[in-house]
Design an enzyme around this catalytic site. Structure first.
Site, PDB file in Angstrom:
ATOM      1  N   GLU A 115       0.787  -1.184   0.082  1.00 49.33           N
ATOM      2  CA  GLU A 115      -0.096  -0.046  -0.011  1.00 49.33           C
ATOM      3  C   GLU A 115       0.875   1.312  -0.102  1.00 49.33           C
ATOM      4  OE1 GLU A 115      -2.323  -0.265   3.654  1.00 49.33           O
ATOM      5  OE2 GLU A 115      -3.127  -2.274   3.061  1.00 49.33           O
ATOM      6  N   LYS A 117       2.280   4.394   1.275  1.00 49.86           N
ATOM      7  CA  LYS A 117       2.482   4.880   2.684  1.00 49.86           C
ATOM      8  C   LYS A 117       2.234   6.498   2.746  1.00 49.86           C
ATOM      9  CE  LYS A 117       5.495   4.509   6.900  1.00 49.86           C
ATOM     10  NZ  LYS A 117       5.052   6.130   7.319  1.00 49.86           N
ATOM     11  N   ASP A 119       1.403  10.241   3.657  1.00 45.41           N
ATOM     12  CA  ASP A 119       1.961  10.983   4.738  1.00 45.41           C
ATOM     13  C   ASP A 119       0.986  12.003   5.404  1.00 45.41           C
ATOM     14  OD1 ASP A 119       4.113  12.090   6.186  1.00 45.41           O
ATOM     15  OD2 ASP A 119       5.132  12.813   4.392  1.00 45.41           O
ATOM     16  N   TYR A 229      -6.766   1.999   6.053  1.00 49.59           N
ATOM     17  CA  TYR A 229      -5.708   0.863   5.837  1.00 49.59           C
ATOM     18  C   TYR A 229      -5.756  -0.344   6.878  1.00 49.59           C
ATOM     19  CZ  TYR A 229      -2.951   3.856   8.930  1.00 49.59           C
ATOM     20  OH  TYR A 229      -2.679   4.602   9.783  1.00 49.59           O
ATOM     21  N   LYS A 317      10.750   2.958   2.737  1.00 48.82           N
ATOM     22  CA  LYS A 317      10.817   4.449   2.682  1.00 48.82           C
ATOM     23  C   LYS A 317      11.374   4.923   1.267  1.00 48.82           C
ATOM     24  CE  LYS A 317      10.216   6.930   5.959  1.00 48.82           C
ATOM     25  NZ  LYS A 317       9.381   7.367   6.986  1.00 48.82           N
ATOM     26  N   CYS A 411      18.549  47.923 -11.661  1.00 52.16           N
ATOM     27  CA  CYS A 411      18.548  46.183 -12.264  1.00 52.16           C
ATOM     28  C   CYS A 411      19.964  45.791 -12.387  1.00 52.16           C
ATOM     29  CB  CYS A 411      17.818  46.157 -13.660  1.00 52.16           C
ATOM     30  SG  CYS A 411      17.863  44.911 -14.471  1.00 52.16           S
ATOM     31  N   CYS A 414      20.710  45.206 -16.493  1.00 50.43           N
ATOM     32  CA  CYS A 414      20.743  46.532 -17.371  1.00 50.43           C
ATOM     33  C   CYS A 414      21.102  47.787 -16.707  1.00 50.43           C
ATOM     34  CB  CYS A 414      19.412  46.760 -18.274  1.00 50.43           C
ATOM     35  SG  CYS A 414      18.126  47.416 -17.423  1.00 50.43           S
ATOM     36  N   CYS A 431      12.049  46.464 -12.837  1.00 46.09           N
ATOM     37  CA  CYS A 431      12.882  46.886 -13.776  1.00 46.09           C
ATOM     38  C   CYS A 431      12.189  47.581 -14.830  1.00 46.09           C
ATOM     39  CB  CYS A 431      14.096  46.100 -14.351  1.00 46.09           C
ATOM     40  SG  CYS A 431      14.882  46.726 -15.911  1.00 46.09           S
ATOM     41  N   CYS A 436      15.324  45.650 -21.485  1.00 48.79           N
ATOM     42  CA  CYS A 436      16.285  44.934 -20.684  1.00 48.79           C
ATOM     43  C   CYS A 436      16.537  43.596 -21.285  1.00 48.79           C
ATOM     44  CB  CYS A 436      15.916  44.780 -19.100  1.00 48.79           C
ATOM     45  SG  CYS A 436      16.821  43.866 -18.045  1.00 48.79           S
TER      46      CYS A 436
HETATM   47  S1  IVH Z   1      -0.320   0.271   8.608  1.00 47.42           S
HETATM   48  C1  IVH Z   1       0.655  -1.953  12.633  1.00 47.42           C
HETATM   49  N1  IVH Z   1      -0.805   1.179   6.441  1.00 47.42           N
HETATM   50  O1  IVH Z   1       2.461   5.081   8.887  1.00 47.42           O
HETATM   51  C2  IVH Z   1       0.648  -1.237  11.089  1.00 47.42           C
HETATM   52  N2  IVH Z   1       0.185   2.589   8.158  1.00 47.42           N
HETATM   53  O2  IVH Z   1       4.848   4.313  10.653  1.00 47.42           O
HETATM   54  C3  IVH Z   1       0.814   0.113  11.337  1.00 47.42           C
HETATM   55  N3  IVH Z   1       0.553   4.828   7.518  1.00 47.42           N
HETATM   56  O3  IVH Z   1       0.912   5.323  12.081  1.00 47.42           O
HETATM   57  C4  IVH Z   1      -0.113   0.988  10.311  1.00 47.42           C
HETATM   58  N4  IVH Z   1       0.149   4.816   5.293  1.00 47.42           N
HETATM   59  O4  IVH Z   1       0.143   6.663  10.166  1.00 47.42           O
HETATM   60  C5  IVH Z   1      -0.076   1.431   7.567  1.00 47.42           C
HETATM   61  N5  IVH Z   1      -1.080   2.155   4.371  1.00 47.42           N
HETATM   62  C6  IVH Z   1      -0.658   2.255   5.553  1.00 47.42           C
HETATM   63  C7  IVH Z   1      -0.196   3.489   5.799  1.00 47.42           C
HETATM   64  C8  IVH Z   1       0.116   3.577   7.137  1.00 47.42           C
HETATM   65  C9  IVH Z   1       0.590   5.537   6.356  1.00 47.42           C
HETATM   66  C10 IVH Z   1       1.230   5.572   8.801  1.00 47.42           C
HETATM   67  C11 IVH Z   1       0.223   5.432   9.806  1.00 47.42           C
HETATM   68  C12 IVH Z   1       1.125   4.747  10.859  1.00 47.42           C
HETATM   69  C13 IVH Z   1       2.438   5.104  10.363  1.00 47.42           C
HETATM   70  C14 IVH Z   1       3.634   3.888  10.994  1.00 47.42           C
END
Ligand code: IVH
Length: 671
Positions: A115, A117, A119, A229, A317, A411, A414, A431, A436
């Protein structure tokens, strides 16, 4: 009594319908009523609930507008701790994660789900018998804060599961990430800047800050979104795999991210990571990696958790999109219209895989507001848009050698006088010399750019060279460049000189909208140029138009209208346009002049299925040329659905909504 019964029925109907419309709007992205209709229904429901508060259930859509402010947040003890994830930084880390799982489970073929991740800020939503009763932040993982009334304002969060009360699970704790989309984040910060408020460093901070408002009416105004998730405690719901859980959550009405990949081997995981990395920049929200989970729930159970993180999941990451570096210098760039923009020269850093050496500082006010000085250590980002920006500097890292920046009085290119004036709320330095060299270079660059004349091979360096050598002094010179002279330029081979002259020749046929855009008129971007070109059929008409006439075009504001009319009433500009036409520039109409009796003119049309004689985009072009507005989803506003072979749900919906359906033959005949 009778009256009350009827009212109660109306309230229940409004609650039901509004819930459905809200889901269509926020989760399915497929509304079937207008915003005004929705607001009208909501207003009516609020009136009824105000008179009969006992009918105002916790899942009523009226709860989305915010509740009275709180004094403080209550603590929320999590039934199941909200863990964090171990991080992987390279493929090797993933292989090791996989090997450990194989060793601990004694299984060879582990199936993974991957999935994005997200932010943002983690939340937990508790549903009892299908009704949202509590929402909480993650906090330290054991105890968070109760933010129910804030979360109720988030459109895509269901206040009630899309399931009969009798069949809904007894208890369902859903976990997900609240996010703010990149474009909404930019808008939010822009508005805050204009109001003199501090800006958010990134969408994550903005999301987290918005969730922790004591006044939920403030949260209601923030453009929050969510993807779910996982779960906490669950009673009365069975699922054997994580992907099955996600399907169930989607059926319950939760937004589940569309870029989730299932059924992956460890090799598939690495492949999926590369693909997601490529998607990253184009996604409308920020992600900082990929979460890899064991799909089988029994195996998850068997693997169990460590103190802070599960053994069945890991976060792979991506490169960070924010980095710290040092500001070596601040220089000043002169733009197309003469506006001076300060630019930070940075010690180069790799941000998200791209080497960054410069960051825009916008204007003098921004430098002052962020107190940016030469020599400062700074946090830099290139998230959201491509131009790197400085988020903040680290005052505590100053050692006394930092220097204040001062805007030049003349400027830097020029030497002309710099004029200062106020635009909106910022001070602009300009300017005053329109010939220019720096301005000319920028104007030419814009003129030949992709969205304007689109001359391939006429890049930044060559434009600089041509202007420096005096071979380009105005737009028209672009079209009189001689091949021999071009070939004589430094670093310019004969072959590329002839490619370039061919590209220049090709570019002479240009659409009206592009031509207008290329002229670089103030406040006239691509969109404005397009709108104007749609209303005026030829240059002469525009040249004769007064600002008041232009302003009547929907989407054209007074600034653009007066800039365009000023541009074309200027004698020199008229000469420039005439010279271009004399040099062979040929303006094509953007779309044929529409016959008044064209059946598609100003009609909303949706295409679905496969057409035998045309591709989807050819059909779209033809329709647009006939004045149609081609949209992607069917609503009650749709006039025609053009149904090719294997038309699916759109056709069904069109039938239900009474939209006129055209088969291919009929459509072609009408065209
Ligand atoms: S699973 C035990 N799935 O990442 C499983 N977390 O570092 C933990 N996060 O606090 C969560 N996208 O806020 C999961 N697809 C995703 C996620 C996700 C973002 C964040 C979440 C969690 C942090 C963990």
């Amino acid at each position: 009594m009778k009256m009350n019964e009827a009212l109660q029925k109306e309230a229940a109907r409004l609650q039901r319908e509004l819930t459905g419309h809200s889901h269509r709007y926020h989760v399915l992205d497929d509304p079937v009523i207008s915003d005004e209709e929705y607001d009208g229904m909501l207003k009516r429901l609020m009136e009824i609930e105000e008179a009969f508060p006992e009918w105002s259930t916790p899942d009523s859509p009226t709860k989305r507008v915010g509740a009275p402010p709180l004094e403080s947040f209550e603590k929320a003890l999590h039934s199941v701790p909200m863990l964090s994830l171990d991080n992987a930084f390279n493929d090797q880390d993933i292989f090791e994660f996989h090997k450990r799982i194989v060793r601990l489970t004694g299984r060879e073929n582990i199936v993974y789900i991957a999935e994005p991740k997200l932010d943002g800020a983690a939340v937990e939503l508790r549903y009892e018998n299908g009704i949202l009763v509590r929402a909480a932040t993650r906090g330290d993982g054991v105890t968070g804060e109760v933010i129910t009334q804030n979360v109720r304002t988030i459109g895509p969060v269901p206040l009630k599961l899309n399931e009969d009360r009798s069949k809904a699970p007894l208890l369902l704790e859903v976990r997900g990430e609240v996010i703010i989309r990149k474009s909404d984040f930019e808008k939010l910060n822009k508005a805050r800047m204009e109001d003199g408020e501090s800006i958010f460093a990134n969408p994550r901070n903005a999301a987290a800050g918005s969730l922790r408002q004591l006044d939920s009416k403030i949260t209601a105004k923030r453009p929050l979104d969510i993807f779910v998730y996982g779960t906490g405690l669950v009673q009365g719901l069975e699922f054997n795999t994580h992907h099955r859980l996600l399907n169930i959550l989607q059926e319950f009405g939760f937004p589940v991210n569309p870029h989730i990949r299932t059924g992956l081997s460890v090799a598939g995981v690495l492949q999926a990571y590369k693909e997601l990395e490529r998607l990253r920049e184009g996604l409308p929200y920020e992600i900082d990696g990929m979460v890899i989970k064991v799909d089988d729930m029994a195996l998850q159970q068997q693997l169990g958790e460590k103190i802070k993180s599960p053994r069945w999941a890991i976060a792979y990451k991506f490169f960070a999109m924010q980095k710290t570096t040092r500001i070596k210098d601040i220089i000043v760039q002169v733009g197309r219209t003469g506006v001076l923009t300060p630019v930070a020269i940075l010690e180069s850093v790799n941000i998200g895989g791209v080497m960054v050496r410069r960051a825009t500082l916008h204007n003098e006010d921004e430098i002052r507001r962020k107190d940016i000085r030469i020599g400062d250590k700074a946090l830099v980002t290139r998230a959201g848009d491509v131009i790197p920006k400085i988020i903040r500097i680290f005052e505590s890292e100053r050692n006394g050698t930092q220097i204040h920046f001062k805007m030049p009085e003349y400027c830097p290119v020029c030497g002309s006088r710099i004029e200062k004036f106020k635009l909106d709320r910022s001070h602009i330095n300009k300017c005053v010399n329109s010939s220019c060299q720096a301005q000319l270079k920028e104007r030419i660059r814009h003129f030949v750019s992709k969205k304007a004349f689109d001359i391939e091979g006429l890049g930044r360096k060559i434009v600089d060279q041509l202007v420096d050598e005096g071979m380009i002094r105005s737009f028209v010179d672009v079209f009189t460049l001689e091949k021999e002279k071009l070939a004589g330029l430094e670093r310019q081979a004969e072959k590329s000189a002839s490619n370039l002259t061919e590209a220049i020749e090709r570019s002479k046929k240009i659409s009206f909208a592009r031509f207008l855009y290329a002229l670089g008129i103030e406040h006239t971007g691509e969109n404005a140029a397009k709108l104007i070109s749609e209303k005026f059929s030829c240059l002469d008409d525009i040249m004769a138009a007064l600002a008041s006439g232009l302003e009547t075009i929907h989407g054209i504001g007074p600034e653009t209208a007066s800039a365009v009319s000023r541009f074309f009433s200027n004698k020199e500009n008229k000469t420039i346009v005439r010279q271009l036409l004399e040099a062979g520039v040929e303006i094509k109409a953007d779309r044929p002049i529409q016959a008044r009796d064209n059946p598609f003119n100003q009609k909303r049309v949706v295409l679905t299925g496969t057409l035998a004689s045309l591709t989807r985009s050819e059909a779209q072009k033809l329709l647009e040329n006939s004045g149609a507005i081609v949209t992607s989803s069917v609503s009650t506003k749709t006039d025609f659905l053009i149904a090719g072979k294997d038309a699916g749900s759109k056709l069904e919906k069109a039938k239900q909504s009474g939209v006129r359906i055209l088969e291919e033959d009929e459509f072609l005949a009408m065209l």
